[in-house]
Structures are given as C-alpha cells and as structure tokens.
Scaffold this active site. Structure first.
Site, PDB file in Angstrom:
ATOM      1  N   GLY A  12       0.822  -1.215   0.000  1.00  0.00           N
ATOM      2  CA  GLY A  12       0.000   0.000   0.000  1.00  0.00           C
ATOM      3  C   GLY A  12       0.855   1.264   0.000  1.00  0.00           C
ATOM      4  N   SER A  36      -6.038  -5.807  -2.202  1.00  0.00           N
ATOM      5  CA  SER A  36      -7.396  -5.278  -2.399  1.00  0.00           C
ATOM      6  C   SER A  36      -7.360  -3.802  -2.775  1.00  0.00           C
ATOM      7  CB  SER A  36      -8.246  -5.485  -1.137  1.00  0.00           C
ATOM      8  OG  SER A  36      -7.661  -4.827  -0.037  1.00  0.00           O
ATOM      9  N   LYS A  87      -9.562   2.324   4.422  1.00  0.00           N
ATOM     10  CA  LYS A  87      -9.318   3.685   4.909  1.00  0.00           C
ATOM     11  C   LYS A  87     -10.169   4.770   4.252  1.00  0.00           C
ATOM     12  CE  LYS A  87      -5.842   4.829   1.545  1.00  0.00           C
ATOM     13  NZ  LYS A  87      -4.685   5.601   1.206  1.00  0.00           N
ATOM     14  N   SER A 127      -4.409   7.155  13.578  1.00  0.00           N
ATOM     15  CA  SER A 127      -4.714   8.353  12.792  1.00  0.00           C
ATOM     16  C   SER A 127      -5.116   9.495  13.702  1.00  0.00           C
ATOM     17  CB  SER A 127      -5.868   8.021  11.853  1.00  0.00           C
ATOM     18  OG  SER A 127      -6.405   9.204  11.296  1.00  0.00           O
ATOM     19  N   THR A 129      -7.492  11.089  13.222  1.00  0.00           N
ATOM     20  CA  THR A 129      -8.952  11.038  13.252  1.00  0.00           C
ATOM     21  C   THR A 129      -9.467  10.704  14.661  1.00  0.00           C
ATOM     22  OG1 THR A 129     -10.882  10.206  12.041  1.00  0.00           O
ATOM     23  CG2 THR A 129      -9.204   8.595  12.582  1.00  0.00           C
ATOM     24  N   TYR A 152     -14.907   4.376   9.800  1.00  0.00           N
ATOM     25  CA  TYR A 152     -13.453   4.237   9.607  1.00  0.00           C
ATOM     26  C   TYR A 152     -12.704   4.795  10.820  1.00  0.00           C
ATOM     27  CZ  TYR A 152      -8.842   5.968   8.641  1.00  0.00           C
ATOM     28  OH  TYR A 152      -7.506   6.275   8.768  1.00  0.00           O
ATOM     29  N   LYS A 156     -10.212   2.992  14.122  1.00  0.00           N
ATOM     30  CA  LYS A 156      -8.900   3.374  14.666  1.00  0.00           C
ATOM     31  C   LYS A 156      -9.001   3.607  16.181  1.00  0.00           C
ATOM     32  CE  LYS A 156      -6.640   3.095  10.841  1.00  0.00           C
ATOM     33  NZ  LYS A 156      -5.706   1.977  10.638  1.00  0.00           N
ATOM     34  N   TYR A 180      -1.048   9.208  12.474  1.00  0.00           N
ATOM     35  CA  TYR A 180      -0.668   9.966  11.278  1.00  0.00           C
ATOM     36  C   TYR A 180      -1.597  11.141  11.093  1.00  0.00           C
ATOM     37  CZ  TYR A 180       0.844   5.174  10.013  1.00  0.00           C
ATOM     38  OH  TYR A 180       1.352   3.904  10.001  1.00  0.00           O
TER      39      TYR A 180
HETATM   40  C1  UD1 Z   1      -9.335  11.692   6.026  1.00  0.00           C
HETATM   41  C2  UD1 Z   1      -9.516  11.146   7.412  1.00  0.00           C
HETATM   42  C3  UD1 Z   1      -8.236  10.556   7.897  1.00  0.00           C
HETATM   43  C4  UD1 Z   1      -7.787   9.478   6.939  1.00  0.00           C
HETATM   44  C5  UD1 Z   1      -7.616  10.086   5.580  1.00  0.00           C
HETATM   45  C6  UD1 Z   1      -7.213   8.975   4.611  1.00  0.00           C
HETATM   46  C7  UD1 Z   1     -11.092  12.139   8.967  1.00  0.00           C
HETATM   47  C8  UD1 Z   1     -11.431  13.336   9.787  1.00  0.00           C
HETATM   48  N1  UD1 Z   1      -9.951  12.206   8.295  1.00  0.00           N
HETATM   49  O1  UD1 Z   1      -8.486  12.827   6.131  1.00  0.00           O
HETATM   50  O2  UD1 Z   1      -8.389  10.000   9.162  1.00  0.00           O
HETATM   51  O3  UD1 Z   1      -6.604   8.910   7.382  1.00  0.00           O
HETATM   52  O4  UD1 Z   1      -8.825  10.700   5.161  1.00  0.00           O
HETATM   53  O5  UD1 Z   1      -8.161   8.645   3.694  1.00  0.00           O
HETATM   54  O6  UD1 Z   1     -11.807  11.186   8.939  1.00  0.00           O
HETATM   55  N2  UD1 Z   1     -10.581  18.423   0.115  1.00  0.00           N
HETATM   56  C9  UD1 Z   1     -11.090  19.243  -0.874  1.00  0.00           C
HETATM   57  N3  UD1 Z   1     -11.374  18.691  -2.099  1.00  0.00           N
HETATM   58  C10 UD1 Z   1     -11.174  17.368  -2.373  1.00  0.00           C
HETATM   59  C11 UD1 Z   1     -10.651  16.530  -1.351  1.00  0.00           C
HETATM   60  C12 UD1 Z   1     -10.373  17.095  -0.113  1.00  0.00           C
HETATM   61  O7  UD1 Z   1     -11.296  20.442  -0.667  1.00  0.00           O
HETATM   62  O8  UD1 Z   1     -11.484  16.927  -3.486  1.00  0.00           O
HETATM   63  C13 UD1 Z   1     -10.239  19.006   1.418  1.00  0.00           C
HETATM   64  C14 UD1 Z   1     -11.009  18.405   2.581  1.00  0.00           C
HETATM   65  O9  UD1 Z   1     -12.193  19.115   2.810  1.00  0.00           O
HETATM   66  C15 UD1 Z   1     -10.002  18.563   3.724  1.00  0.00           C
HETATM   67  C16 UD1 Z   1      -8.641  18.465   3.029  1.00  0.00           C
HETATM   68  O10 UD1 Z   1      -8.886  18.712   1.660  1.00  0.00           O
HETATM   69  O11 UD1 Z   1     -10.108  19.837   4.271  1.00  0.00           O
HETATM   70  C17 UD1 Z   1      -7.992  17.116   3.188  1.00  0.00           C
HETATM   71  O12 UD1 Z   1      -8.933  16.110   2.820  1.00  0.00           O
HETATM   72  P1  UD1 Z   1      -8.515  14.579   2.639  1.00  0.00           P
HETATM   73  O13 UD1 Z   1      -7.289  14.478   1.818  1.00  0.00           O
HETATM   74  O14 UD1 Z   1      -9.724  13.830   2.198  1.00  0.00           O
HETATM   75  O15 UD1 Z   1      -8.088  14.113   4.100  1.00  0.00           O
HETATM   76  P2  UD1 Z   1      -8.877  14.215   5.503  1.00  0.00           P
HETATM   77  O16 UD1 Z   1     -10.319  14.308   5.306  1.00  0.00           O
HETATM   78  O17 UD1 Z   1      -8.204  15.262   6.287  1.00  0.00           O
END
Ligand code: UD1
Length: 342
Positions: A12, A36, A87, A127, A129, A152, A156, A180
């Site tokens: 991974g 997977s 995840k 995490s 999280t 999810y 954790k 993390y």
């Molecule tokens: C989430 C999980 C984290 C997990 C990680 C891995 C929570 C709170 N966090 O992190 O535990 O390890 O995913 O999958 O459950 N964003 C955009 N546009 C996008 C995608 C993201 O604006 O298309 C923004 C999100 O709103 C956020 C930031 O980018 O503010 C980071 O998002 P993302 O990369 O999905 O990670 P987390 O949500 O922080």
C-alpha cells in the site's frame, strides 16, 4: 541476515515507502497484502529502489489459518508493522460492518498470533482522526479524544482501545501507535506513490489528477470555515518522512529499555496548511495550474487540525524534514510518471 520484520499492507501507499526505509537500514522485510487496494507491481518497484526483493505473501488477514501457517513459515519475525486496513471515510459510512470486520478482526488475528508465536513488537497505524475536532490546537498525544466522525475513524479509536487492553494481559507485548496526520507525496524516485482506485477522495491525488487533465476540476470543500482563507486546515506530512518514523519506532521497540509498553506519537509536521494554500503551493512548486472551484462543505470534515510534535521530536527523536513544496513536487512527479507526462 538482518532482523526480520513483517509489514502488513506492505504494497500500500505508506506500507511500500516504509518497506524501502526498513530495507535501507538492513531489516529483512516480509510483506503480507491481499492486493485489495494495491498491485503486485509495487513489489518490483520496491526492489528497483532498494535492490532487495522483499518476501511477499498474498492473503487476507481475516484468514487466521493462513496467518498461522505464515508464522510457522517465517519463524524469525521479531516485529510487525500493521498497516493493512480499509481507509476510505465515505465508503465506511456506507459499509460499516465491512470496515469493522476488516479493520478490527485483522488486528485481533495479528494479536492472537503475536501471543502464540511469541512476537513482542508491534507498530500500529493509527490516525489523527481519533481526536475528532479538538478543542485546543495543536493537538498533543494527551488531548482528549472525541467521538469518531465515521466508522473508519471509529475502527482506529477501537483498535487503540483493543491494544490498551491486550497490553495489560500479554506482558511480553510492546506497542507503539503512530497517529498519522495527512500523509502526502511520493518517493523521490517516483517508483512508488499513492495509487487511488477510481475517483480520489483525498486532496493531493485529486490535485495531481486535475493537473494531469484526468479530472476537470478540483472541488474545494468550503471557504466559509473559521480560518484565515476560509478553507480547512490539515497537517500534511511527507510520506517518506512518515515511513522513517516507523523505522525509529521499530528500533525503539526492539531495543526498548523503558517500562511503558504502550506508547503513542503524533506524526505530523506541526504546521497547519489550508486547502487553498496547498493548491497555491502546488502551482508554485510545479508551474502547473490547478483548475478549481469552491463548493459546499463536505459532511464530516473537521475545520482544522494540526499536531504538536514535541513528544515525537524528543522521545522518539523523529522530525519531519521535507518541505511542503518539495513534497507536492514529488506527488506531481509520481503522477507524471504514471501518466507518461514528460
Ligand atoms: C481523512 C480522514 C483521515 C484518513 C484520511 C485517509 C477524517 C477526519 N480524516 O483525512 O483519518 O486517514 O482521510 O483517507 O476522517 N478536500 C477538498 N477537495 C477534495 C478533497 C479534499 O477540498 O477533493 C479538502 C477536505 O475538505 C479537507 C482536506 O482537503 O479539508 C484534506 O482532505 P482529505 O485528503 O480527504 O483528508 P482528511 O479528510 O483530512
């Protein structure tokens, strides 16, 4: 022959980078992965980077009989890094039982085998999280945990509780849980990196795919948060720096002389970056524009979170080293290699 370490989920994203760093300091790495959410080519690419082919066994950790047969075969294993887990936050809401079964039973099977085969050292992928939206920033390891926002996240939180309880009855067991923050970027060789299947959920893969022309537009989820530019804040940690924290954790467990058999460390940079700052830094680092628009908030997102890394810095002796700009450039180089962009 180096000390043998099992890396579950070793093909991974974070697992593969950790295998390379373990090999670089002489560990003999064995991978279990059910592929997977990854591909067998990763083993070839690990070998291209390190010059050493890790042993690879393909099966699912829910299969206890296979796991026991594995430990009969690999009797030199001294430590385990357990990455293998589902995840995707959104998917976990739709399929909670699948997440609880996969993430919790696999951990329980690993713990049963550690007791049966007398393996003492475990590094667990946790995490940030588990903190939810903390009342105080930055978060320290002692910041009270909030209810998880998703199944999810709950896997954790529950995993950490399972470990706490099992350490009490298995007196040989030593555990380090690494919490993390947001891992991003790719190996400097661009031979391994993050490979999301389908439409990426996470920010940086969405940015690199938009820059590569695979996605039309990045949606920035909200610009009305209580932050400087209105977008959410996260602590983005370079994946190679993160991988190195695992090597230090393994060394600490193997050579551990302290009494605390269950430790936690925040693995982040200590710096909170906004979504718009990530987009801007990406554009500056790569010279490539990212087409984006502001859309509604994403349900379940926390407004801001970043780490207090004092304990990781002082107790573990680990520190993030790579700049945000270099990390985003590495993510772009990886995407370019995948898509054959010159
Ligand atoms: C989430 C999980 C984290 C997990 C990680 C891995 C929570 C709170 N966090 O992190 O535990 O390890 O995913 O999958 O459950 N964003 C955009 N546009 C996008 C995608 C993201 O604006 O298309 C923004 C999100 O709103 C956020 C930031 O980018 O503010 C980071 O998002 P993302 O990369 O999905 O990670 P987390 O949500 O922080």
């Amino acid at each position: 022959m180096g000390r043998q370490v099992l890396v579950t989920g070793g093909t991974g994203y974070i697992g593969s980078h950790t295998v390379v760093e373990l090999q670089a300091v002489g560990f003999d790495v064995v991978i279990i992965d059910d592929l997977s959410n990854s591909s067998a080519d990763v083993v070839d690419n690990i070998e291209k980077i390190s010059g050493i082919r890790p042993a690879f066994e393909e099966f699912n950790l829910l299969d206890l009989a296979k796991l026991e047969a594995f430990f009969e075969k690999y009797s030199r294993i001294e430590a385990i890094i357990h990455f293998a887990a589902f995840k995707a936050v959104g998917e976990s809401v739709a399929k909670p039982l699948s997440y609880y079964r996969n993430n919790l039973v696999s951990l329980m099977n690993i713990l049963d085998c550690m007791s049966k085969y007398k393996i003492s050292n475990l590094v667990f992928s946790s995490s940030c999280t588990v903190y939810g939206q903390p009342d105080q920033l930055p978060v320290t390891e002692n910041t009270p945990k909030k209810d998880a926002e998703s199944p999810y996240g709950n896997t954790k939180a529950i995993s950490e509780e399972i470990l706490r309880d099992v350490v009490k009855v298995n007196n040989a067991l030593k555990v380090i849980a690494l919490r993390y923050f947001n891992p991003i970027g790719a190996h400097p060789t661009s031979l391994i990196g993050e490979l999301p299947r389908g439409v990426p959920n996470n920010l940086v893969p969405f940015i690199t795919q938009t820059a590569a022309g695979i996605r039309q537009q990045l949606s920035v989820f909200g610009n009305d948060y209580n932050t400087e530019d209105g977008s959410c804040i996260r602590d983005y940690i370079n994946v190679v720096d993160l991988a190195k924290a695992h090597v230090i954790a393994i060394d600490r467990l193997i050579n551990n002389t302290n009494d605390d058999r269950h430790e936690f460390f925040n693995v982040g940079t200590g710096y909170g970056a906004s979504v718009l700052e990530i987009v801007n830094t990406f554009e500056e680092a790569t010279g490539v524009k990212v087409n984006y628009k502001i859309v509604d908030r994403r349900p379940g997102d926390v407004e801001k979170i970043y780490a207090d890394t004092t304990i990781a810095n002082t107790v573990l002796g680990w520190k993030a080293e790579t700049s945000l700009s270099d990390t985003l450039l590495s993510a772009w180089n990886w995407e370019k290699r995948l898509r054959n962009i010159g």
